[in-house]
Write an enzyme that holds these catalytic residues in place. Structure first.
Site, PDB file in Angstrom:
ATOM      1  N   PHE A 138     -16.779  21.836  -5.825  1.00  0.00           N
ATOM      2  CA  PHE A 138     -16.765  20.976  -7.010  1.00  0.00           C
ATOM      3  C   PHE A 138     -17.951  21.339  -7.890  1.00  0.00           C
ATOM      4  O   PHE A 138     -19.096  21.345  -7.430  1.00  0.00           O
ATOM      5  CB  PHE A 138     -16.835  19.488  -6.623  1.00  0.00           C
ATOM      6  CG  PHE A 138     -16.648  18.593  -7.818  1.00  0.00           C
ATOM      7  CD1 PHE A 138     -15.386  18.352  -8.335  1.00  0.00           C
ATOM      8  CD2 PHE A 138     -17.737  18.021  -8.461  1.00  0.00           C
ATOM      9  CE1 PHE A 138     -15.213  17.555  -9.462  1.00  0.00           C
ATOM     10  CE2 PHE A 138     -17.575  17.223  -9.586  1.00  0.00           C
ATOM     11  CZ  PHE A 138     -16.304  16.989 -10.084  1.00  0.00           C
ATOM     12  N   ASP A 223     -25.087  26.076  -6.981  1.00  0.00           N
ATOM     13  CA  ASP A 223     -24.914  24.770  -7.598  1.00  0.00           C
ATOM     14  C   ASP A 223     -25.620  23.755  -6.700  1.00  0.00           C
ATOM     15  O   ASP A 223     -25.109  23.396  -5.638  1.00  0.00           O
ATOM     16  CB  ASP A 223     -23.414  24.454  -7.727  1.00  0.00           C
ATOM     17  CG  ASP A 223     -23.162  23.059  -8.283  1.00  0.00           C
ATOM     18  OD1 ASP A 223     -24.103  22.243  -8.321  1.00  0.00           O
ATOM     19  OD2 ASP A 223     -22.008  22.785  -8.660  1.00  0.00           O
ATOM     20  N   LYS A 252     -28.004  15.225 -11.338  1.00  0.00           N
ATOM     21  CA  LYS A 252     -27.996  14.060 -10.456  1.00  0.00           C
ATOM     22  C   LYS A 252     -29.408  13.516 -10.204  1.00  0.00           C
ATOM     23  O   LYS A 252     -29.991  12.905 -11.083  1.00  0.00           O
ATOM     24  CB  LYS A 252     -27.276  14.400  -9.153  1.00  0.00           C
ATOM     25  CG  LYS A 252     -25.735  14.463  -9.337  1.00  0.00           C
ATOM     26  CD  LYS A 252     -25.026  14.489  -8.019  1.00  0.00           C
ATOM     27  CE  LYS A 252     -23.511  14.595  -8.144  1.00  0.00           C
ATOM     28  NZ  LYS A 252     -22.846  13.326  -8.355  1.00  0.00           N
TER      29      LYS A 252
HETATM   30  C1  LIG Z   1     -22.053  20.094  -6.679  1.00  0.00           C
HETATM   31  C2  LIG Z   1     -21.748  19.402  -7.976  1.00  0.00           C
HETATM   32  N1  LIG Z   1     -21.746  20.115  -9.110  1.00  0.00           N
HETATM   33  C3  LIG Z   1     -21.495  19.545 -10.301  1.00  0.00           C
HETATM   34  C4  LIG Z   1     -21.209  18.205 -10.409  1.00  0.00           C
HETATM   35  C5  LIG Z   1     -20.930  17.610 -11.748  1.00  0.00           C
HETATM   36  O1  LIG Z   1     -22.023  16.902 -12.210  1.00  0.00           O
HETATM   37  P1  LIG Z   1     -21.846  15.885 -13.446  1.00  0.00           P
HETATM   38  O2  LIG Z   1     -20.898  14.825 -12.990  1.00  0.00           O
HETATM   39  O3  LIG Z   1     -23.234  15.389 -13.698  1.00  0.00           O
HETATM   40  O4  LIG Z   1     -21.301  16.661 -14.585  1.00  0.00           O
HETATM   41  C6  LIG Z   1     -21.202  17.422  -9.243  1.00  0.00           C
HETATM   42  C7  LIG Z   1     -20.871  15.985  -9.317  1.00  0.00           C
HETATM   43  O5  LIG Z   1     -20.462  15.372  -8.368  1.00  0.00           O
HETATM   44  C8  LIG Z   1     -21.484  18.038  -7.995  1.00  0.00           C
HETATM   45  O6  LIG Z   1     -21.481  17.345  -6.868  1.00  0.00           O
END
Ligand SMILES: Cc1ncc(COP(=O)(O)O)c(C=O)c1O
Length: 404
Positions: A138, A223, A252
């Site tokens: 994700f 990520d 986050k």
């Molecule tokens: C690993 C990862 N990358 C990206 C995101 C997306 O972040 P945002 O919701 O702040 O756009 C998330 C959100 O859960 C995530 O867990």
């Protein structure tokens, strides 16, 4: 509009892309929340790994208030002191030489993917644009990030997805060997899959990705939106895994609840974003940057990071004790304070059924897919709150088992 809002207003006024729980929290302090009726909850969800210092931490509140009295926004026509301090701190504490600031994880990943493509385009030309990522990954909800993410349902129904994206199997290096070649510009991976089920990446797998990227002159993008800023027991997970990426994304917990994101990169790569190639109105906003700097400085200390590992053991012990009585979990796993309990065969697909019962018992948790109960609490959650929250969670599990 002087009437107090109710949960029914959600259906009346909000686009129906979420299904929030029935209670509406109105106040938070540390790892406790209170709803409109004054009922108190222990928060093991932490705003989905965002509230790294719990709710309304005095250091963050003070920083925000002080910055609010000083300067809110300038645009990128000017730079500003909090953004410069944040960027310098991120560079000093990580592998990175340069930082791009934005407002969310999806935006940080969008920037990372665009940077990788642009870097490869400049180095080798149009053909070097392939991106390797992983099933169940994700990376956010922008169109590029849902396409790179490994859950096709998030990209369905929105028209043709960008080309050149292939998905391997997480923790299976052979699956990547079959996909990567000299046309690959980047491999994007979470050091531990969060949404995909709280699945830690094996060190050999991540090191293998590093080696494959080096062999094919491709960039390794970590990520760390969910794993970053102390969550796994180091400032970023890559530091404890000993595998260094070329680009890392963070969001986050970076703002502890204030929207902010960052993309970190080495000089070699960052230089591909020349003037005008990418941007964001709010990127480097002074309020967001000031809070993020305060969060990092508070979290990146031996006391807080060692505390994360101690609390990990407590979470694991409690969940295993609950499991010894009720047999609902197949495995408890995770790193630091991103903890997952995978449901046992008999309870497959039922993780989400625990959440409303837990709320009734006064504890908030999360799921990661249908089979994993997930917890991502404050990194400084008091040990007494862990014990009390777990007693409440146990009552919720007992109710699930009693009335399946
Ligand atoms: C690993 C990862 N990358 C990206 C995101 C997306 O972040 P945002 O919701 O702040 O756009 C998330 C959100 O859960 C995530 O867990």
């Amino acid at each position: 509009m002087s009437q107090t809002p109710t949960r029914a207003d959600f259906e009346h006024y909000m686009v129906p892309n979420y299904a929030p729980q029935q209670v509406i929290p109105v106040r938070g302090e540390g790892s406790r929340l209170w709803d409109q009726q004054g009922r108190e909850y222990i928060d093991f969800a932490g705003g989905i790994a965002v509230n790294g210092l719990g709710h309304c931490h005095p250091v963050l509140v003070e920083t925000l208030k002080e910055q609010a009295d000083r300067l809110w926004h300038l645009s990128n026509v000017y730079t500003n002191e909090p953004a410069l301090k944040l960027a310098r701190t991120l560079v000093e504490r990580t592998f990175a030489d340069k930082v791009y600031l934005c407002s969310s994880g999806g935006e940080a990943n969008e920037a990372a993917l665009k940077l990788a493509r642009r870097w490869a385009f400049d180095q080798a030309g149009e053909h070097k644009h392939r991106i390797v990522s992983f099933s169940q990954a994700f990376h956010g909800r922008t169109f590029f990030t849902v396409s790179v993410g490994g859950q096709p349902k998030y990209a369905e129904g929105f028209g043709p997805v960008p080309g050149g994206i292939v998905h391997g199997e997480y923790n299976n290096l052979d699956s990547v060997r079959d996909l990567i070649n000299d046309d690959t510009c980047a491999v994007m991976v979470e050091p531990m899959q969060g949404e995909g089920g709280v699945l830690p990446g094996q060190r050999e797998f991540l090191q293998g990705l590093r080696d494959l990227c080096d062999a094919h002159d491709a960039l390794l993008i970590f990520d760390e939106v969910q794993t970053g800023v102390g969550r796994t027991g180091s400032l970023y997970a890559y530091q404890q895994l000993g595998v260094t990426p070329d680009i890392l994304t963070s969001a986050k917990a970076l703002g502890g609840g204030f929207p902010v994101g960052a993309m970190l990169a080495t000089d070699r790569v960052a230089s591909a974003f020349t003037m005008g190639t990418h941007g964001s109105t709010y990127g480097g906003n002074p309020l967001a940057s000031a809070v993020a700097l305060a969060a990092i400085e508070y979290i990146d200390t031996p006391e807080v990071l060692e505390g994360v590992n101690r609390r990990h053991d407590l979470f694991r012990e409690h969940l295993e004790a609950i499991n010894a009585k009720y047999g609902v979990f197949r495995e408890v796993r995770g790193m630091g304070l991103l903890v997952g309990a995978e449901m046992s065969e008999a309870w497959r697909g039922r993780a989400k059924d625990i959440l409303p019962l837990a709320i009734e018992e006064g504890v908030m948790a999360l799921v990661a897919g249908p089979n994993v109960l997930r917890m991502a609490p404050s990194l400084v959650i008091p040990e007494a709150d862990i014990a009390e929250g777990m007693a409440r969670l146990e009552r919720a599990v007992a109710r699930l088992v009693d009335a399946p």
